[in-house]
Design an enzyme around this catalytic site. Structure first.
Site, PDB file in Angstrom:
ATOM      1  N   SER A  67       0.806  -1.221   0.000  1.00 12.61           N
ATOM      2  CA  SER A  67       0.000   0.000   0.000  1.00 12.61           C
ATOM      3  C   SER A  67       0.839   1.271   0.000  1.00 12.61           C
ATOM      4  O   SER A  67       0.483   2.252  -0.640  1.00 12.61           O
ATOM      5  CB  SER A  67      -0.938   0.002   1.214  1.00 12.61           C
ATOM      6  OG  SER A  67      -1.753  -1.144   1.222  1.00 12.61           O
ATOM      7  N   HIS A 115       0.457   4.440   4.299  1.00 10.36           N
ATOM      8  CA  HIS A 115      -0.240   5.172   3.246  1.00 10.36           C
ATOM      9  C   HIS A 115       0.223   6.631   3.190  1.00 10.36           C
ATOM     10  O   HIS A 115       0.514   7.160   2.122  1.00 10.36           O
ATOM     11  CB  HIS A 115      -1.744   5.111   3.477  1.00 10.36           C
ATOM     12  CG  HIS A 115      -2.314   3.733   3.326  1.00 10.36           C
ATOM     13  ND1 HIS A 115      -3.670   3.496   3.287  1.00 10.36           N
ATOM     14  CD2 HIS A 115      -1.714   2.527   3.199  1.00 10.36           C
ATOM     15  CE1 HIS A 115      -3.882   2.199   3.148  1.00 10.36           C
ATOM     16  NE2 HIS A 115      -2.706   1.593   3.106  1.00 10.36           N
TER      17      HIS A 115
END
Length: 297
Positions: free
Chosen positions: A202, A248
Site C-alpha cells: 500500500s 499510506h
C-alpha cells in the site's frame, strides 16, 4: 476546430508562450526538450508531443545524438515493446509471494512482514528491524493478509502503475515505487508499537497515486478523477480498522516529492534533480529508521 480558434483558446493568463509563437499560451511541452509548444507546433509522439525541431533532430539541427532517442515526459528513454512490463513484473512478484504464503502458511508472512521488535511464535529469539532484520522494510512490501488485501492492491497497481510507467520510463518508475514503499515502511516503523506487524504494497501504491497527481497537473489534465480516487482511498485508510495509515501517508508524501522531482526537473539538470529527489527521500527514510532503532535498542 481551425487554427485561429485553437490559438484563441490557448491564450490563457499564466501559461508560458510557445517557443515559436510567444503570443500563444500553452500548457503543453515537448517531451524531449521540454520547451512550450502550441497546437500549431506540436507533433504527436508515442508519449506526449514533440516540437518540430526535435522531430527533425536527426537532420543536423544541433541537438546531441542522444536526443534522437524517443523519450518520455520525464526524460526517460522510451522502452521498446511492452510499456507496462515493470508493472506486470511487480504484480507477478506480489502474487508469487502470496501463493507461497498460501502453500507454506502464515510462517512466511511472519518472517517477512514489517516488525519493530517482538517475540514471534515459531521463531527463535526476538525478531524485527530493530534486531538487525532490515530486509523486512523491503519484503513487507510483497506480502499480504488475505485475498481482499492483495486484490485491492494489485488492481490499484494495474490501474495507476501502467500509465505512470509509460509516462516516466521503467527506471524512474521502479525507483518511485521502491522509494515510496520504503518511506511508507519507515514511517510505520517509527510510529507503530514495536510488536505491531505491518505488511502490503500500500505504501508504494499510494506513492504512485501521489506521483500521478503531480504528473496530471504538470500535463494540464483534469485533476478531479485522481483527486476523487485519492480521497476515497484516504477515507478507507482512516475509517477501516487494521489499516496501517502510516504506510499510506508516508508513501503518499514520498510519491508527491519524488514525482515533483521527476516531472518538474529542468532539462539541463534533469538526471541530477530526479535521482537527487529519490536520494533525499531515501535519506529521510533512513534517518527515521535509525531514530526508531535507537529507541528500541
Amino acid at each position: 476546430m481551425n487554427q485561429d480558434q485553437g490559438q484563441d483558446e490557448a491564450r490563457q493568463p499564466g501559461l508560458p508562450g510557445c517557443y515559436r509563437h510567444p503570443e500563444v499560451g500553452t500548457g503543453i511541452r515537448c517531451a524531449r526538450c521540454d520547451r512550450p509548444i502550441c497546437p500549431q507546433c506540436m507533433v504527436s509522439a508515442s508519449v506526449g508531443f514533440q516540437c518540430p525541431e526535435c522531430v527533425r533532430s536527426g537532420s543536423g539541427t544541433g541537438h546531441a545524438p542522444a536526443a534522437n532517442q524517443p523519450r518520455t515526459v520525464a526524460g526517460g528513454v522510451l522502452a521498446a515493446g511492452d510499456r507496462q512490463l515493470v508493472t506486470k513484473i511487480l504484480i507477478g512478484v506480489n502474487l508469487a509471494f502470496f501463493l507461497v504464503q498460501l502453500i507454506v502458511g502464515t510462517q512466511v508472512r511472519d518472517a517477512l512482514m514489517l516488525l519493530g521488535s517482538a517475540t514471534v511464535p515459531g521463531f527463535d529469539g526476538v525478531q524485527g528491524v530493530a534486531e538487525g532484520q532490515w530486509y523486512r522494510l523491503v519484503t513487507s512490501m510483497f506480502v499480504h493478509d488475505g485475498y481482499l488485501h492483495i486484490g485491492f492492491n494489485m488492481l490499484s497497481l494495474w490501474w495507476v502503475g501502467g500509465p505512470l510507467e509509460a509516462a516516466l520510463g521503467r527506471a524512474r518508475y521502479l525507483a518511485l515505487y521502491f522509494v515510496s514503499g520504503l518511506a511508507g515502511g519507515a514511517l510505520t516503523y517509527l510510529l507503530t508499537a514495536q510488536n505491531q506487524g505491518s505488511l502490503g504494497a500500500s505504501g508504494a501504491i499510494f506513492g504512485l497515486f501521489g506521483a500521478l497527481a503531480v504528473l496530471m497537473r504538470r500535463m494540464q489534465y483534469d485533476m478531479r478523477p485522481v483527486i476523487g480516487l485519492l480521497v476515497v482511498n484516504l477515507i478507507f485508510t482512516f475509517s477501516w480498522s487494521g489499516i496501517a495509515w502510516q504506510a499510506h501517508v508516508g508513501g503518499l508524501v514520498a510519491g508527491v516529492l519524488v514525482g515533483i522531482g521527476m516531472v518538474h526537473a529542468p532539462a539541463d539538470r534533469r538526471a541530477l534533480t530526479q535521482w537527487g529527489s529519490c536520494a533525499a527521500v531515501l535519506a529521510v527514510s533512513l534517518a527515521l529508521v535509525l531514530i526508531r532503532t535507537a529507541q528500541l535498542t
